[in-house]
Design an enzyme around this catalytic site. Sequence first.
Site, PDB file in Angstrom:
ATOM      1  N   PRO A  68      -5.048  -4.873   0.513  1.00  0.00           N
ATOM      2  CA  PRO A  68      -4.703  -6.227   0.968  1.00  0.00           C
ATOM      3  C   PRO A  68      -5.721  -6.788   1.962  1.00  0.00           C
ATOM      4  CG  PRO A  68      -3.206  -4.592   1.953  1.00  0.00           C
ATOM      5  CD  PRO A  68      -4.052  -3.867   0.940  1.00  0.00           C
TER       6      PRO A  68
ATOM      7  N   ASP B  57      -8.925  -4.935  12.910  1.00  0.00           N
ATOM      8  CA  ASP B  57      -8.616  -3.512  12.694  1.00  0.00           C
ATOM      9  C   ASP B  57      -7.899  -3.399  11.354  1.00  0.00           C
ATOM     10  OD1 ASP B  57      -8.345  -0.808  13.144  1.00  0.00           O
ATOM     11  OD2 ASP B  57      -6.601  -1.010  14.457  1.00  0.00           O
TER      12      ASP B  57
ATOM     13  N   ASP C 273       0.143 -12.239   6.485  1.00  0.00           N
ATOM     14  CA  ASP C 273      -1.227 -12.070   6.019  1.00  0.00           C
ATOM     15  C   ASP C 273      -2.198 -12.695   7.037  1.00  0.00           C
ATOM     16  OD1 ASP C 273      -3.604 -11.946   4.653  1.00  0.00           O
ATOM     17  OD2 ASP C 273      -2.807 -12.813   2.796  1.00  0.00           O
TER      18      ASP C 273
ATOM     19  N   HIS D  52     -10.011   3.816  18.972  1.00  0.00           N
ATOM     20  CA  HIS D  52      -9.457   2.560  19.496  1.00  0.00           C
ATOM     21  C   HIS D  52     -10.161   2.087  20.772  1.00  0.00           C
ATOM     22  CE1 HIS D  52      -6.086   3.714  16.730  1.00  0.00           C
ATOM     23  NE2 HIS D  52      -6.264   2.446  16.419  1.00  0.00           N
TER      24      HIS D  52
ATOM     25  N   GLU E  96      -0.694   0.401  13.589  1.00  0.00           N
ATOM     26  CA  GLU E  96      -0.148   1.509  14.398  1.00  0.00           C
ATOM     27  C   GLU E  96       0.163   1.092  15.825  1.00  0.00           C
ATOM     28  OE1 GLU E  96      -3.393   1.473  13.229  1.00  0.00           O
ATOM     29  OE2 GLU E  96      -4.043   3.512  12.793  1.00  0.00           O
TER      30      GLU E  96
ATOM     31  N   GLN F  94       0.842  -1.205   0.000  1.00  0.00           N
ATOM     32  CA  GLN F  94       0.000   0.000   0.000  1.00  0.00           C
ATOM     33  C   GLN F  94       0.874   1.251   0.000  1.00  0.00           C
ATOM     34  OE1 GLN F  94      -2.218  -1.050   3.519  1.00  0.00           O
ATOM     35  NE2 GLN F  94      -0.344  -1.622   4.578  1.00  0.00           N
TER      36      GLN F  94
ATOM     37  N   ASP G  55      -0.193  -8.316  11.298  1.00  0.00           N
ATOM     38  CA  ASP G  55      -0.317  -7.267  10.276  1.00  0.00           C
ATOM     39  C   ASP G  55       0.557  -7.641   9.085  1.00  0.00           C
ATOM     40  OD1 ASP G  55      -1.350  -4.048  10.366  1.00  0.00           O
ATOM     41  OD2 ASP G  55       0.092  -4.618   8.798  1.00  0.00           O
TER      42      ASP G  55
HETATM   43  N1  SAM Z   1      -8.283   2.397  11.728  1.00  0.00           N
HETATM   44  C1  SAM Z   1      -8.118   1.846  10.469  1.00  0.00           C
HETATM   45  C2  SAM Z   1      -9.033   2.305   9.395  1.00  0.00           C
HETATM   46  O1  SAM Z   1      -9.556   3.399   9.541  1.00  0.00           O
HETATM   47  O2  SAM Z   1      -9.212   1.619   8.398  1.00  0.00           O
HETATM   48  C3  SAM Z   1      -7.403   0.551  10.362  1.00  0.00           C
HETATM   49  C4  SAM Z   1      -6.068   0.698  11.030  1.00  0.00           C
HETATM   50  S1  SAM Z   1      -4.722  -0.318  10.755  1.00  0.00           S
HETATM   51  C5  SAM Z   1      -3.463   0.828  10.254  1.00  0.00           C
HETATM   52  C6  SAM Z   1      -5.014  -1.251   9.281  1.00  0.00           C
HETATM   53  C7  SAM Z   1      -3.939  -2.290   9.057  1.00  0.00           C
HETATM   54  O3  SAM Z   1      -4.457  -3.403   8.350  1.00  0.00           O
HETATM   55  C8  SAM Z   1      -2.724  -1.800   8.267  1.00  0.00           C
HETATM   56  O4  SAM Z   1      -1.598  -1.718   9.109  1.00  0.00           O
HETATM   57  C9  SAM Z   1      -2.553  -2.859   7.168  1.00  0.00           C
HETATM   58  O5  SAM Z   1      -1.201  -3.186   6.894  1.00  0.00           O
HETATM   59  C10 SAM Z   1      -3.328  -4.031   7.757  1.00  0.00           C
HETATM   60  N2  SAM Z   1      -3.768  -5.042   6.794  1.00  0.00           N
HETATM   61  C11 SAM Z   1      -4.395  -4.853   5.614  1.00  0.00           C
HETATM   62  N3  SAM Z   1      -4.611  -6.032   5.014  1.00  0.00           N
HETATM   63  C12 SAM Z   1      -4.116  -7.008   5.814  1.00  0.00           C
HETATM   64  C13 SAM Z   1      -4.037  -8.424   5.753  1.00  0.00           C
HETATM   65  N4  SAM Z   1      -4.491  -9.106   4.681  1.00  0.00           N
HETATM   66  N5  SAM Z   1      -3.465  -9.085   6.783  1.00  0.00           N
HETATM   67  C14 SAM Z   1      -2.988  -8.412   7.865  1.00  0.00           C
HETATM   68  N6  SAM Z   1      -3.021  -7.064   7.972  1.00  0.00           N
HETATM   69  C15 SAM Z   1      -3.579  -6.370   6.965  1.00  0.00           C
END
Ligand code: SAM
Length: 295
Positions: free
Chosen positions: A170, A161, A143, A67, A91, A36, A111
């Site tokens: 992803p 999250d 993943d 949160h 985060e 991303q 994550d």
């Molecule tokens: N508060 C948030 C929002 O407004 O959408 C979500 C916060 S958090 C930063 C989202 C996380 O999901 C990211 O760090 C991203 O890398 C993770 N993520 C996305 N797809 C994923 C997957 N397939 N497996 C694990 N983590 C994933």
Amino acid sequence: MPKTERWQWYVEEFSATEQHHHALEETYYSGKTPFQSVAVVRSATFGKMLILDGDTQSSQADERIYHETLVHPALAAASDRSSVLILGGGEGATLREVLRSPDVRSCTMVDIDGEVVALSKRYLPEWGAAAWDDARADVVIGDALAFLREREQTFGVIVSDLTEPLPDSPSHPLFNGNVFRDIKARLADGGVYVLQASTAGFHNMALHAKMARTLRGFFVHVRSFYTHVPAFDNDWAFLACSDRSDLAALDPATIDAYVAKLRGENYFYDAETHRRLFALPLYLRRELAKAGETF
Ligand code: SAM
């Protein structure tokens, strides 16, 4: 010079016809990972912010609203909160909130993006705070879909999250009936699955309603709740799913007892806030009651 020209602007596009403009004081990082695009900035109004694929993920000024809402109703309702799984949550603030409960003995966070986790530790240390070094935390870079399918462990609470499931994200493969079934299989008997579940504004609640409809095929209780998140410029929705606990009916004494045991003070969540989170406006209740598409 007009006031607006003093600033650099980050423009968040909600749709072809709606944008939110954030005046920026500083850009700490801007780049792309294999998964991303990532920007870490400081906005004049909301302080530091993490932006993924052009979408605000959280801001220093109001991340506790988001949160605490995501984590505490589910933990308060869970009959067993000793082991918790977080899907996403790069985060570290979801991990921080989970570990504030002394009843949590282990929390695994999965994550996909190690660079988001590293950038968060570097530029947003207030989000994860001491949680990154907590002996109860197990941070897995991978993943979440593979994790759910490969591990056999079960958890009392699963907190999703993840980023918005937009087609190129992803997180997209994690929002469908087959995966909801896998998630349920990873929940201990009577456990609680809670997810950030898109927007609840009257003008863009269709994705949330579709998630709720799909989840109703898997859980006895599926409850929507929401709060306004100013940095998102929207009402933000969540879903709480369980075969045992109806989070909308959680009694205030249970919430008070849970909150009293948390380490540190809450900013947003308590029994009165809980009541407000689960009291939905008529237009949203109507949308949720409609028959329609599922994933
Ligand atoms: N508060 C948030 C929002 O407004 O959408 C979500 C916060 S958090 C930063 C989202 C996380 O999901 C990211 O760090 C991203 O890398 C993770 N993520 C996305 N797809 C994923 C997957 N397939 N497996 C694990 N983590 C994933």
